[in-house]
Structure formats: structure tokens, C-alpha cells
Scaffold this motif. Structure first.
Motif, PDB file in Angstrom:
ATOM      1  N   GLY A 511     -55.404  24.008  21.496  1.00 16.81           N
ATOM      2  CA  GLY A 511     -55.788  23.007  22.477  1.00 16.81           C
ATOM      3  C   GLY A 511     -54.538  22.368  23.072  1.00 16.81           C
ATOM      4  O   GLY A 511     -53.410  22.665  22.680  1.00 16.81           O
ATOM      5  N   SER A 512     -54.718  21.481  24.016  1.00 16.46           N
ATOM      6  CA  SER A 512     -53.593  20.854  24.717  1.00 16.46           C
ATOM      7  C   SER A 512     -53.348  19.446  24.197  1.00 16.46           C
ATOM      8  O   SER A 512     -54.194  18.557  24.382  1.00 16.46           O
ATOM      9  CB  SER A 512     -53.880  20.797  26.216  1.00 16.46           C
ATOM     10  N   PRO A 513     -52.203  19.193  23.551  1.00 14.60           N
ATOM     11  CA  PRO A 513     -51.947  17.848  23.017  1.00 14.60           C
ATOM     12  C   PRO A 513     -51.989  16.753  24.065  1.00 14.60           C
ATOM     13  O   PRO A 513     -52.417  15.631  23.784  1.00 14.60           O
ATOM     14  CB  PRO A 513     -50.541  17.986  22.399  1.00 14.60           C
ATOM     15  N   ARG A 514     -51.560  17.072  25.309  1.00 13.66           N
ATOM     16  CA  ARG A 514     -51.530  16.003  26.311  1.00 13.66           C
ATOM     17  C   ARG A 514     -52.935  15.564  26.730  1.00 13.66           C
ATOM     18  O   ARG A 514     -53.089  14.522  27.365  1.00 13.66           O
ATOM     19  CB  ARG A 514     -50.738  16.440  27.539  1.00 13.66           C
ATOM     20  N   ASN A 515     -53.945  16.358  26.356  1.00 15.55           N
ATOM     21  CA  ASN A 515     -55.317  15.989  26.696  1.00 15.55           C
ATOM     22  C   ASN A 515     -56.000  15.160  25.621  1.00 15.55           C
ATOM     23  O   ASN A 515     -57.137  14.707  25.816  1.00 15.55           O
ATOM     24  CB  ASN A 515     -56.151  17.243  26.972  1.00 15.55           C
ATOM     25  N   ASP A 516     -55.319  14.944  24.496  1.00 16.18           N
ATOM     26  CA  ASP A 516     -55.931  14.148  23.432  1.00 16.18           C
ATOM     27  C   ASP A 516     -56.324  12.758  23.925  1.00 16.18           C
ATOM     28  O   ASP A 516     -57.351  12.210  23.534  1.00 16.18           O
ATOM     29  CB  ASP A 516     -54.960  14.002  22.251  1.00 16.18           C
ATOM     30  N   VAL A 517     -55.502  12.192  24.791  1.00 11.74           N
ATOM     31  CA  VAL A 517     -55.743  10.823  25.260  1.00 11.74           C
ATOM     32  C   VAL A 517     -57.079  10.715  25.982  1.00 11.74           C
ATOM     33  O   VAL A 517     -57.718   9.664  25.961  1.00 11.74           O
ATOM     34  CB  VAL A 517     -54.580  10.364  26.175  1.00 11.74           C
ATOM     35  N   PHE A 518     -57.533  11.788  26.607  1.00  7.26           N
ATOM     36  CA  PHE A 518     -58.799  11.738  27.338  1.00  7.26           C
ATOM     37  C   PHE A 518     -59.985  11.550  26.400  1.00  7.26           C
ATOM     38  O   PHE A 518     -61.047  11.078  26.812  1.00  7.26           O
ATOM     39  CB  PHE A 518     -58.997  13.019  28.155  1.00  7.26           C
ATOM     40  N   HIS A 519     -59.827  11.934  25.147  1.00  8.68           N
ATOM     41  CA  HIS A 519     -60.921  11.830  24.177  1.00  8.68           C
ATOM     42  C   HIS A 519     -60.777  10.614  23.276  1.00  8.68           C
ATOM     43  O   HIS A 519     -61.659  10.356  22.448  1.00  8.68           O
ATOM     44  CB  HIS A 519     -60.974  13.106  23.327  1.00  8.68           C
ATOM     45  N   ARG A 520     -59.682   9.880  23.456  1.00 10.05           N
ATOM     46  CA  ARG A 520     -59.443   8.727  22.588  1.00 10.05           C
ATOM     47  C   ARG A 520     -59.403   7.412  23.347  1.00 10.05           C
ATOM     48  O   ARG A 520     -59.473   6.343  22.746  1.00 10.05           O
ATOM     49  CB  ARG A 520     -58.121   8.899  21.833  1.00 10.05           C
ATOM     50  N   VAL A 600     -49.014   6.535  44.146  1.00  8.94           N
ATOM     51  CA  VAL A 600     -48.742   6.528  42.704  1.00  8.94           C
ATOM     52  C   VAL A 600     -47.726   7.612  42.353  1.00  8.94           C
ATOM     53  O   VAL A 600     -47.660   8.060  41.211  1.00  8.94           O
ATOM     54  CB  VAL A 600     -50.046   6.719  41.891  1.00  8.94           C
ATOM     55  N   GLY A 601     -46.935   8.029  43.341  1.00 11.55           N
ATOM     56  CA  GLY A 601     -45.938   9.066  43.093  1.00 11.55           C
ATOM     57  C   GLY A 601     -44.894   8.661  42.076  1.00 11.55           C
ATOM     58  O   GLY A 601     -44.320   9.510  41.396  1.00 11.55           O
ATOM     59  N   GLY A 602     -44.640   7.364  41.944  1.00  8.72           N
ATOM     60  CA  GLY A 602     -43.653   6.905  40.971  1.00  8.72           C
ATOM     61  C   GLY A 602     -44.220   6.615  39.600  1.00  8.72           C
ATOM     62  O   GLY A 602     -43.482   6.224  38.689  1.00  8.72           O
ATOM     63  N   HIS A 603     -45.525   6.802  39.423  1.00 12.36           N
ATOM     64  CA  HIS A 603     -46.149   6.548  38.118  1.00 12.36           C
ATOM     65  C   HIS A 603     -45.911   7.759  37.225  1.00 12.36           C
ATOM     66  O   HIS A 603     -46.363   8.861  37.540  1.00 12.36           O
ATOM     67  CB  HIS A 603     -47.647   6.298  38.301  1.00 12.36           C
ATOM     68  N   LEU A 604     -45.234   7.565  36.127  1.00  8.79           N
ATOM     69  CA  LEU A 604     -44.799   8.696  35.311  1.00  8.79           C
ATOM     70  C   LEU A 604     -45.952   9.427  34.649  1.00  8.79           C
ATOM     71  O   LEU A 604     -45.982  10.648  34.587  1.00  8.79           O
ATOM     72  CB  LEU A 604     -43.801   8.229  34.255  1.00  8.79           C
ATOM     73  N   SER A 605     -46.935   8.696  34.136  1.00 12.49           N
ATOM     74  CA  SER A 605     -47.993   9.315  33.337  1.00 12.49           C
ATOM     75  C   SER A 605     -49.155   9.746  34.224  1.00 12.49           C
ATOM     76  O   SER A 605     -49.947   8.920  34.689  1.00 12.49           O
ATOM     77  CB  SER A 605     -48.492   8.336  32.272  1.00 12.49           C
ATOM     78  N   VAL A 606     -49.284  11.044  34.432  1.00  7.65           N
ATOM     79  CA  VAL A 606     -50.432  11.536  35.201  1.00  7.65           C
ATOM     80  C   VAL A 606     -51.710  11.394  34.393  1.00  7.65           C
ATOM     81  O   VAL A 606     -52.808  11.272  34.957  1.00  7.65           O
ATOM     82  CB  VAL A 606     -50.188  12.994  35.637  1.00  7.65           C
ATOM     83  N   GLU A 607     -51.584  11.395  33.068  1.00  5.26           N
ATOM     84  CA  GLU A 607     -52.769  11.212  32.224  1.00  5.26           C
ATOM     85  C   GLU A 607     -53.384   9.832  32.477  1.00  5.26           C
ATOM     86  O   GLU A 607     -54.618   9.694  32.552  1.00  5.26           O
ATOM     87  CB  GLU A 607     -52.413  11.369  30.742  1.00  5.26           C
ATOM     88  N   GLU A 608     -52.570   8.803  32.624  1.00  3.24           N
ATOM     89  CA  GLU A 608     -53.094   7.468  32.918  1.00  3.24           C
ATOM     90  C   GLU A 608     -53.767   7.427  34.285  1.00  3.24           C
ATOM     91  O   GLU A 608     -54.789   6.750  34.470  1.00  3.24           O
ATOM     92  CB  GLU A 608     -51.978   6.436  32.850  1.00  3.24           C
ATOM     93  N   LEU A 609     -53.193   8.146  35.255  1.00  2.00           N
ATOM     94  CA  LEU A 609     -53.812   8.195  36.580  1.00  2.00           C
ATOM     95  C   LEU A 609     -55.169   8.876  36.523  1.00  2.00           C
ATOM     96  O   LEU A 609     -56.111   8.470  37.207  1.00  2.00           O
ATOM     97  CB  LEU A 609     -52.892   8.924  37.556  1.00  2.00           C
ATOM     98  N   CYS A 610     -55.266   9.913  35.705  1.00  2.00           N
ATOM     99  CA  CYS A 610     -56.563  10.592  35.533  1.00  2.00           C
ATOM    100  C   CYS A 610     -57.592   9.636  34.946  1.00  2.00           C
ATOM    101  O   CYS A 610     -58.743   9.557  35.406  1.00  2.00           O
ATOM    102  CB  CYS A 610     -56.406  11.815  34.640  1.00  2.00           C
TER     103      CYS A 610
END
Length: 744
Positions: A511-520, A600-610
């Protein structure tokens, strides 16, 4: 009567005139006329203009009987103009998309000033674009309109005619006309700004100012550069005729000396043997118009003094010495860099002979851009699960603030950086480390990758040299040989990685570790993220995240976002996220954002934007594979699919197996949203099938599985695919999701 009269003088610009006129006619703001003045051009400019006039009634053409230069050509256009405002555009330049709408809106906001000054960007044949360095002078702060005396810094902006809109009645009342000769902008722009009763500014790039390699009139070697003296005579005559403008004499005197200095020192302008004469003319003007009082920077004082004294030989000697000092300083910097690099490599070689530190791990992502992606998820999990582990993160100083407390920050190219690479047991990255890294016995290197592959990559690019560019495939394979583990989110990724990156590493299909945040993520986190981004309660936020296009250079604008938000209405906002290889967002460079478009081009975390968004609009970006974990709508905009696939290639037919609705044009995209199809049952079915194929193991524990296998030596069982009903992220309540997807 049209709102704007756009006057385009044309002389020997046949290669650029089509783009120039198209940039005006393709504007969404249509209330304008175009007056092309064919300055008896010896090429096809006249016939090109006639073709446009035959196709579009807004275009008219004035054919001059003899070549007269830019000034008289513009005068001929002004005589024909009937618009409320006059705008000028040179035949080799272009308006940016939505420029006229931005100008019209700003004129409305400021009550119709005499002059509106807007910004420009220099564009080069290579595709590079550089905004005006004095753009801060155009900040839309303070009163909406003002006099020049209230904002004298405006004179720092390039004094050209084509970065302003002029109220035609004001121009006619003052009797402004362009003189003949070179530098005809000078006796127009200074008097216009000094005489204007009201000036406004627009902090937006409206003109792309083409920097031609050859053929620019002002870059030619000719005595006509001496015309600059006559043009300043006209400026000071205008001041002398209006005693109330005498306060501007010191400022214009200084600007004149700066202009003379630029001309004198610019290579290739003054013919051989004419510099002494130019200097004598400059000295005469200094004596005639001298008006002390304007502040002069220290670096310019000597220059001005030498002009006043007529010290031609001294000026040339100092100019030559300055250029020599610049070259020597550059050479010295290069030597210092080489010596420092050699010392660091010697330090690294020494560190390679010392023992590996088993309790240390180094992480990095996206060429040292900051704490993000799967390496960040693994670092956090390793700190929690591995007793005594010391972690470090490599990033450039600008991203140091993204690294959490308790993690050591390493800046690339430092002694500490090379020490960590030489002696840390664990090395984790989503791209490759420095090619000079020596993989030691006892070190473990984990390649996390950064997304599921859709576009062709790795050794598959051997057959696509246009997309590969200057890629060194031998070096690529040497880097791959350093990997111990390759992470994979799904079987598709596993099959692609192992074929295009052939080597002896072990694949962890966990699985993809960077996607863990979406489930937590919890609802309170999502609410906080939306508030920080400025998304109001009850507003639908759409994340727009296009990928990079190898076949395009310069600014990449796959989608007109301002047109989209006008269609969507006030209850929507767009979070515009450009690809990290691009510098532009969906709006023109420098443009003041639309209130419904959040950059939001300067926002580092795309996961947070999602997490903060309610839906995703993308094209070929691997972000779609991650986003479906949220079980929120995905819409694909594939207008250039044929061009993209021809240039880069894809591993499967995305249009045949998409994660949601597919638009093949901007108009189709509008229809998908206005009809509700973007979140209808068909889109939901497609998303579920896509998620089942590409996110079978994403359950919020991928990082833990990797850490236990790599850092702790456990051998967890191969994870089982998560049932569709269990994939819903914890951050969004089920009842909200059900209500959302049954709308429309």
C-alpha cells in the motif's frame, strides 16, 4: 463605441503578428476594436492584417504609404480609434489570457481613471518568463486613484506605452501625440503620467513582452540612437510649458542620465567611433537641464558626475574596469566553489571508512523540497515504532520549517549532510539521492516512489527521447542498483517498477504510506485545514491539480479557471495547485487571484489539500490514484489527450478506465458540473472500480507495515485487499458522504 481601441503598429513582424492578433481576439472580453497600422512593412504584415479584417469586423487596417516609424504609426491608429480607452500592443507582443477582462474590471473598480498602469513579463524564445522586477510598484493598495506625486515610485516601471490604458478623451484634450524617431515612448509616457488627473494600477501581468534574439529595432547598431536627445528635449519642453510641473525636473533629470548611461554602456547600439560624440551630447544635455534635488543612489553618483564633466575617457576606463572586476569576481567564486566541493568530497571519503551507525536513518523527498509524501509517513512511523532510532531529514533551508520537532534537519551540500549519507544505516527517498552516494555494506536504501505510474517512466523513456530529455539512463540504472526495497501500492505498480527499474531489490506491495493520512484524519482536522485555506462554511472546494506536460515549455495553463468559477457560481472555490515542475498556476503569472480561486501552489502538503477539498479536477496526475481513497469525486480534463500520449505515453487507457467523469474540452467540463454528473451514480461506480484496482491495501497502516519489515526485521503477512465498504476515510462522516453523492 467600443470600450477599448487596441492599436497594433506592424513593421517586419510577420512571424509574430498572428499570435499578437489572436491574443486580442481570443480574449473573453469582446467589447473592443483592433486597429492594425501597416507601417509600409516590406514583409507580409499588411496582407496578414487584411486577412484578419476580412474575417472579423472588429479589425480594421491602416496602410501607410511610406515607412514612418512607431510614433507616426501609433498616431495613425489613434486618429482612427473610437474606443473609450486606448491600448497599445506591439506586433511581436501578446496579451495574456483574460487581460482585457482584468483591465475592464479594474477600470470599473477605480471609476474610470485617466491612465491605468498594468504589468508585463519578459518572455524568451526558450519559454522562460520573467515578471517586471519593479512589480511591487503596482500593488493595489491605498486609494484606488491618485496623482503621480502621490506615488512617484511608479516611474521605476518601464516607461513604455504598451503597459497602460489611456482614456481617449484625456489624450485628445491634452493633445498628446507620438514624435518620430527612436525612443518615442519617452516624450509620451512621462508627460501623460505627469498630466494625468487620476491614475490607477492593476497588479496583473497583461502583456507578454517578447525578447527577440535578433531583429529588435532598439538592439540594432545605428546612429538613430542619438534620437534620445531630441526626445528628452521634448520632455523638458513639456515641463517648461507647465510651471506646476517644475517639481518633476530633478526626477526627470536623473532618469535622463540613467537612460544615457544605459545606452552608452549597452554593447552593439552605438556605432564604432561615435561614443565620444554621444558623450559630448550627453554632457550638453546635463548642463542644459541640470536640476539637482533628486536622490541619486551611491552607485550612480560617479556615473552622473562624469557625464556632467564630459569625462569620456575616464568613464570608459571605469566601465571597462567594472566589467573586468565582475569577471574576476565570478572566476573567484567558481574557484571557491570548486575548492569547497573538493573538501566536502574528501570529508565524505573519510566518513565512508568509519562504521555505519545502526540507529540512524536519513529521509528526503522531491529533491530536498521538504517534509512530505511517503518518506514523511515512514519517518513518523519509524519514530513511533523503532526504539532509539535517530532520524534526520534532508531539505533546503527554505523548507526547514516543515520538519517536525525531534527530527534533525540536514541541508544539502554540508559536511553534516555527507556524514549522514555515509554513516546512517537507513536511507529513504521518493526520488534518487545524490548520484555520488556510495552504497555501503550494512546500509539499507528504501525507494518509496511518489505515486502510481500512469505516464511512461524509467527505461521506457529510452524510446521517447523527447520526453526523456537529457536523462542519463546508465546513471539511472546505477542508482536503481543501490535500492534494497521498492514500495508498491498495487500490482500494476509492481509490474511497472520491476520492468522499468530492473535490479535485485525487494518489492514491498504493502500500500502507499502517504495515503495513510486519508484513513486517519478526523473531522476537526479537515475543518481546520479548510479554515486555514480560506474555504468558507457551506462552500464546495475543488482541488485543481494538473500534471506537467513535457511537450510544453513556459507557462502551462491547461484549464481556464476564471471561466470555470464563473460557470460554477459563488458557492464554489477552486484550490489551484500547479505541478512542482511548473511555476504557474491556472491564472496568468502575477495576476491578482479571482476571489473564488485560491492559489495553493506554495502549500507543501498535497495530502492536506486533498483532505480540505470536496472534489478533484486533474488530467494525467498520479494524484488521482491517491485521491480515490477519500471516496470523493474525481473529474478528468483530457482535452490534450492525444498530444500528451504522443509525447509521453501512458500505461493504460485512462479514458476507458477513469476514476470519474471525463471531459474532453472546457465546455464538457462545465456541463459535467452544471448537470451534477461529476458526483452522480455513474461517477461513483467508476471511482469504486478504480479504487479497488489501485488502492487494495490502503487502509491507514501501510507505513507501519513497511517500518516493521525494513527497520524491525519482522515479516508481516502480505496484506489482504480491503473490502470496498471499509475504505471510507474516517475524516468524513458516512451520512455526509451519502448525502453528497446522491445530489443530482
Amino acid at each position: 463605441m467600443p470600450r477599448f481601441s487596441v492599436i497594433v503598429p506592424a513593421y517586419r513582424v510577420q512571424a509574430y503578428l498572428h499570435a499578437c492578433l489572436d491574443s486580442v481576439l481570443n480574449q473573453s472580453f469582446k467589447d473592443h476594436e483592433i486597429i492594425v497600422v501597416d507601417d509600409c512593412s516590406p514583409d507580409a504584415c499588411g496582407s496578414i492584417a487584411d486577412e484578419y479584417a476580412a474575417r472579423d469586423p472588429r479589425v480594421s487596417v491602416v496602410h501607410l504609404p511610406a515607412n514612418s516609424g512607431l510614433g507616426p504609426a501609433r498616431n495613425a491608429g489613434v486618429e482612427r480609434a473610437s474606443g473609450d480607452y486606448l491600448l497599445f500592443l506591439d506586433g511581436d507582443d501578446t496579451f495574456t489570457p483574460e487581460a482585457l477582462q482584468a483591465v475592464a474590471d479594474r477600470l470599473e473598480e477605480t471609476g474610470g481613471p485617466d491612465v491605468l498602469v498594468y504589468d508585463y513579463a519578459r518572455t524568451y524564445w526558450s519559454g522562460k518568463s520573467e515578471r517586471n522586477v519593479f512589480s511591487q510598484a503596482l500593488a493595489e493598495t491605498g486609494p484606488p486613484t491618485f496623482r503621480l506625486a502621490d506615488r512617484p515610485e511608479l516611474l521605476k516601471v518601464l516607461m513604455v506605452v504598451w503597459n497602460k490604458a489611456y482614456r481617449r478623451e484625456f489624450v485628445e484634450a491634452e493633445g498628446f501625440t507620438f514624435p518620430p524617431g527612436y525612443y518615442e515612448d519617452t516624450p509620451w509616457t512621462y508627460p501623460v503620467l505627469m498630466a494625468a488627473g487620476s491614475i490607477a494600477v492593476l497588479d496583473a501581468v497583461c502583456v507578454d513582452y517578447r525578447q527577440r534574439r535578433r531583429g529588435n529595432i532598439l538592439s540594432t547598431t545605428t546612429r538613430r540612437h542619438f534620437d534620445v536627445f531630441d526626445q528628452y528635449d521634448r520632455v523638458f519642453a513639456f515641463i517648461d510649458a507647465r510651471p506646476e510641473l517644475a517639481v518633476w525636473r530633478p526626477v526627470l533629470f536623473r532618469r535622463m542620465l540613467d537612460h544615457f548611461s544605459t545606452l552608452f554602456t549597452s554593447p552593439g547600439r552605438l556605432p564604432r567611433g561615435t561614443r565620444a560624440q554621444f558623450f559630448r551630447r550627453a554632457r550638453a544635455h546635463c548642463r542644459r537641464y541640470r536640476a539637482p534635488g533628486a536622490a541619486v543612489p551611491r552607485r550612480a553618483r560617479l556615473r552622473h558626475a562624469l557625464f556632467r564633466l564630459g569625462a569620456h575617457r575616464t568613464y570608459r576606463a571605469l566601465w571597462a574596469g567594472q566589467r573586468l572586476r565582475g569577471r574576476l569576481a565570478g572566476a573567484a567564486r567558481a574557484v571557491r566553489r570548486a575548492l569547497r566541493g573538493a573538501a566536502l568530497q574528501l570529508h565524505y571519503r573519510v566518513q565512508l571508512r568509519l562504521p555505519v551507525r545502526p540507529g540512524e536513518a536519513v529521509f528526503a523527498a522531491y529533491w530536498n523540497r521538504g517534509y512530505t509524501c511517503s518518506p514523511a509517513a515512514l519517518e513518523a512511523a519509524a519514530r513511533d515504532l523503532v526504539p532509539g532510532l535517530r532520524t534526520s531529514w534532508i531539505c533546503h533551508p527554505a523548507y526547514a520549517h516543515t520538519v517536525p520537532d525531534g527530527v534533525r534537519v540536514l541541508h544539502p551540500g554540508t559536511a553534516a549532510y555527507w556524514t549522514a549519507l555515509a554513516r546512517s544505516r537507513y536511507l529513504v527517498n521518493n526520488v534518487n539521492f545524490d548520484r555520488r552516494l556510495v552504497k555501503r555494506h550494512g546500509q539499507v536504501l528504501v525507494q518509496t516512489h511518489h505515486g502510481t505510474p500512469l505516464k511512461t517512466m524509467g527505461t521506457d523513456l529510452v524510446h521517447r527521447p523527447a520526453a526523456a530529455g537529457s536523462m542519463d539512463f546508465a546513471q539511472l540504472l546505477r542508482n536503481v542498483d543501490k535500492w534494497d526495497f521498492s514500495l508498491s501500492a498495487n500490482q500494476h505498480s509492481t509490474l511497472v517498477w520491476e520492468r522499468i527499474y530492473p535490479s535485485g531489490y525487494t518489492t514491498l506491495e504493502y500500500g502507499s504510506p502517504r495515503n495513510d493520512v486519508f484513513h486517519r484524519a478526523r473531522p476537526e482536522l479537515i475543518a481546520r485545514l479548510r479554515a486555514e485555506l480560506g474555504v468558507r462554511e457551506g462552500v464546495t472546494a475543488l482541488l485543481y491539480a494538473p500534471t506537467h506536460r513535457d511537450y510544453l515549455r513556459g507557462r502551462q495553463r491547461p484549464l481556464d479557471l476564471e471561466q470555470l468559477v464563473r460557470v460554477l457560481g459563488p458557492r464554489y472555490v477552486v484550490l489551484a495547485r500547479s505541478h512542482y515542475l511548473d511555476t504557474a498556476t491556472g491564472t496568468p503569472a502575477g495576476r491578482t487571484p479571482h476571489p473564488q480561486i485560491i492559489d495553493v501552489g506554495g502549500h507543501l502538503s498535497v495530502e492536506e489539500l486533498c483532505l480540505a477539498s470536496d472534489g478533484l479536477i486533474t488530467d494525467y496526475s498520479s494524484l488521482m490514484f491517491d485521491y480515490v481513497n477519500l471516496d470523493r469525486p474525481v473529474v478528468l480534463h483530457l482535452e490534450d489527450r492525444q498530444a500528451y500520449e504522443a509525447a509521453r505515453g501512458t500505461y493504460f487507457d485512462l479514458e476507458a478506465f477513469p476514476p470519474g467523469a471525463v471531459a474532453r474540452s472546457q465546455e464538457e467540463l462545465h456541463e459535467i458540473f452544471t448537470s451534477g454528473h461529476w458526483r452522480g451514480p455513474r461517477s461513483t461506480q467508476r471511482r469504486a472500480a478504480f479504487r479497488a484496482r489501485f488502492c487494495p491495501y490502503d487502509d491507514g497502516h501501510a507505513a507501519e507495515r513497511v517500518v516493521r519489515r525494513v527497520f524491525l526485521g519482522d515479516a508481516p503477512a502480505q496484506p489482504q485487499p480491503v473490502a470496498s465498504g471499509e475504505l471510507r476515510p474516517s475524516g468524513v462522516p458516512r451520512q455526509v458522504m451519502v448525502r453528497e453523492y446522491t445530489n443530482g
